[in-house]
Design a protein around this motif. Structure first.
Motif, PDB file in Angstrom:
ATOM      1  N   LEU A  58      -3.669  -3.562   7.822  1.00 25.20           N
ATOM      2  CA  LEU A  58      -2.346  -4.084   7.497  1.00 25.20           C
ATOM      3  C   LEU A  58      -2.152  -5.477   8.071  1.00 25.20           C
ATOM      4  CD1 LEU A  58      -0.264  -0.856   8.228  1.00 25.20           C
ATOM      5  CD2 LEU A  58      -1.062  -1.698   6.004  1.00 25.20           C
ATOM      6  N   GLY A  59      -1.032  -6.101   7.723  1.00 25.45           N
ATOM      7  CA  GLY A  59      -0.640  -7.347   8.355  1.00 25.45           C
ATOM      8  C   GLY A  59      -0.977  -8.592   7.561  1.00 25.45           C
ATOM      9  N   SER A  76      -0.560  -7.532   3.777  1.00 18.82           N
ATOM     10  CA  SER A  76      -0.751  -6.134   3.390  1.00 18.82           C
ATOM     11  C   SER A  76       0.274  -5.263   4.110  1.00 18.82           C
ATOM     12  CB  SER A  76      -2.169  -5.663   3.736  1.00 18.82           C
ATOM     13  OG  SER A  76      -3.128  -6.387   2.990  1.00 18.82           O
ATOM     14  N   TYR A  77       1.007  -4.471   3.338  1.00 19.58           N
ATOM     15  CA  TYR A  77       2.136  -3.698   3.870  1.00 19.58           C
ATOM     16  C   TYR A  77       1.942  -2.195   3.690  1.00 19.58           C
ATOM     17  CZ  TYR A  77       6.676  -1.398   3.968  1.00 19.58           C
ATOM     18  OH  TYR A  77       7.701  -0.513   4.235  1.00 19.58           O
ATOM     19  N   TYR A  78       2.422  -1.450   4.678  1.00 20.42           N
ATOM     20  CA  TYR A  78       2.649  -0.013   4.597  1.00 20.42           C
ATOM     21  C   TYR A  78       3.675   0.295   5.680  1.00 20.42           C
ATOM     22  CZ  TYR A  78       1.964   5.028   4.500  1.00 20.42           C
ATOM     23  OH  TYR A  78       2.178   6.380   4.388  1.00 20.42           O
ATOM     24  N   TYR A 110       0.804  -1.217   0.000  1.00 22.83           N
ATOM     25  CA  TYR A 110       0.000   0.000   0.000  1.00 22.83           C
ATOM     26  C   TYR A 110       0.842   1.274   0.000  1.00 22.83           C
ATOM     27  CZ  TYR A 110      -4.422  -2.474   0.862  1.00 22.83           C
ATOM     28  OH  TYR A 110      -5.548  -3.263   0.756  1.00 22.83           O
ATOM     29  N   SER A 111       2.168   1.163   0.024  1.00 27.13           N
ATOM     30  CA  SER A 111       2.991   2.365  -0.084  1.00 27.13           C
ATOM     31  C   SER A 111       3.045   2.870  -1.520  1.00 27.13           C
ATOM     32  CB  SER A 111       4.408   2.092   0.430  1.00 27.13           C
ATOM     33  OG  SER A 111       5.118   1.229  -0.445  1.00 27.13           O
ATOM     34  N   ARG A 112       2.576   2.067  -2.451  1.00 23.86           N
ATOM     35  CA  ARG A 112       2.556   2.454  -3.860  1.00 23.86           C
ATOM     36  C   ARG A 112       1.220   3.126  -4.203  1.00 23.86           C
ATOM     37  NH1 ARG A 112       5.968  -0.852  -7.600  1.00 23.86           N
ATOM     38  NH2 ARG A 112       7.633  -1.700  -6.297  1.00 23.86           N
ATOM     39  N   PRO A 113       1.204   3.984  -5.220  1.00 22.93           N
ATOM     40  CA  PRO A 113      -0.049   4.626  -5.625  1.00 22.93           C
ATOM     41  C   PRO A 113      -1.035   3.616  -6.193  1.00 22.93           C
ATOM     42  CG  PRO A 113       1.691   5.112  -7.206  1.00 22.93           C
ATOM     43  CD  PRO A 113       2.347   4.429  -6.038  1.00 22.93           C
ATOM     44  N   ASN A 116      -5.137   8.684  -3.908  1.00 23.80           N
ATOM     45  CA  ASN A 116      -4.298   7.803  -4.739  1.00 23.80           C
ATOM     46  C   ASN A 116      -3.334   6.998  -3.868  1.00 23.80           C
ATOM     47  OD1 ASN A 116      -3.251   6.696  -7.131  1.00 23.80           O
ATOM     48  ND2 ASN A 116      -1.684   8.288  -7.292  1.00 23.80           N
ATOM     49  N   TYR A 117      -2.880   7.605  -2.790  1.00 26.51           N
ATOM     50  CA  TYR A 117      -2.021   6.927  -1.833  1.00 26.51           C
ATOM     51  C   TYR A 117      -2.801   6.608  -0.566  1.00 26.51           C
ATOM     52  CZ  TYR A 117       2.243   7.974  -4.476  1.00 26.51           C
ATOM     53  OH  TYR A 117       3.215   8.031  -5.442  1.00 26.51           O
ATOM     54  N   ALA A 118      -2.664   5.397  -0.081  1.00 28.80           N
ATOM     55  CA  ALA A 118      -3.230   5.023   1.219  1.00 28.80           C
ATOM     56  C   ALA A 118      -2.224   5.393   2.297  1.00 28.80           C
ATOM     57  CB  ALA A 118      -3.523   3.530   1.258  1.00 28.80           C
TER      58      ALA A 118
END
Length: 220
Positions: A101-102, A184-186, A51-54, A85-87
Motif C-alpha cells: 500500500l501507500g 495504492s489504497y486499501y 484495492y478495496s474493489r474486486p 477476487n478481493y485483496a
C-alpha cells in the motif's frame, strides 16, 4: 486539506465518477505531503489504485494533473498472497507475494521477463519501502484479462506487482515513468494510522525520502 488539494479532488471526481472521492482525496494529500518535502515536485501524473474493489472491476485511474485529464481507467492485478477476487492482505516483506500500500514515486522503465516494466520507489517506511528490493514494478501481463477472469471469478494475480493489460502497458508506463506518482489504497487501519504521508502534520518532522535499494530481477 489545502485549498488547492480540495479543488483537485473535485476535478478528479468529475473525471472519474466511479472512483471513491475519499480515496482520491487521500492520494492527493499524500502527494502534497511528499512534494512539500521535496519529492517529485515536478510530477504531472498520478495513478490511483483502489484495492478495496474486486479485481474484475476497473480500479486503476491514471490522471494528468497538469492538463486535468483522465488518461486511463483500467483493471489491475494484485499479488497472489493478497487474496482472490478481493485483496485483503498487504505486505512489505520479501517472498510474501503480497501487494503493498501507500505512495510510490516512479523511476525508469526497462524490458524484463514481463516485457516493458516500470520501477517504483516506495516512500513509506515499513509499508512499501522495500518495493525496489522486492522487484515490485508495474508491467503488462496476459493474465490481466477480464474476459478470462470471469470464468475464474477473479483476475489473474501477480507476485505483488500491480500488473495491467498488455495492450495498455507500454503507453501507460511511458506516461508514468521518471518522477510520477502511484498511490495504492486499501482501508487497512494500521497503514492509515501509521502513514507519514496521510498524517503529514502529525509526522511533519519525519519527511519522506525515496529509498534506493539494490535492484533484483523482476517478479511476475
Amino acid at each position: 486539506m489545502p485549498t488547492g488539494t480540495a479543488v483537485k479532488v473535485n476535478l478528479l471526481s468529475r473525471l472519474a465518477p466511479d472512483a471513491d472521492p475519499k480515496v482520491l482525496d487521500m492520494a492527493l494529500q499524500a502527494v502534497h505531503c511528499a512534494q512539500t518535502s521535496g519529492v517529485a515536485t515536478d510530477a504531472q501524473r498520478l495513478a490511483v489504485i483502489d484495492y478495496s474493489r474486486p479485481s474484475l472491476q476497473p480500479r486503476l485511474w491514471v490522471f494528468d494533473l497538469h492538463a486535468g485529464k483522465l488518461l486511463y481507467e483500467e483493471v489491475v492485478a494484485h499479488g497472489q498472497g493478497s487474496g482472490d477476487n478481493y485483496a485483503t492482505r498487504f505486505s512489505n516483506r520479501d517472498g510474501s507475494h503480497q501487494s503493498s500500500l501507500g505512495l510510490f514515486v516512479t523511476t525508469d522503465t526497462y524490458i524484463g521477463r514481463n516485457g516493458f516494466s516500470l520501477r517504483m520507489d516506495g516512500l513509506e517506511p515499513g509499508i512499501n519501502d522495500r518495493a525496489m528490493s522486492r522487484a515490485i514494478v508495474m508491467h503488462g501481463a496476459p493474465y490481466v484479462n477480464p474476459i478470462a477472469g470471469k470464468a475464474m471469478g477473479r483476475l489473474g494475480r501477480s507476485w505483488g506487482c500491480p500488473a495491467v493489460r498488455t495492450t495498455v502497458a507500454k503507453p501507460m508506463l511511458e506516461l508514468l515513468k521518471r518522477g510520477q506518482f502511484v498511490f495504492s489504497y486499501y482501508p487497512d487501519p494500521a497503514w492509515l494510522e501509521r502513514s507519514r504521508l496521510l498524517n503529514c502534520g502529525v509526522h511533519a518532522s519525519t519527511a519522506p525520502t525515496s529509498p534506493r535499494q539494490p535492484l533484483r530481477n523482476d517478479h511476475a
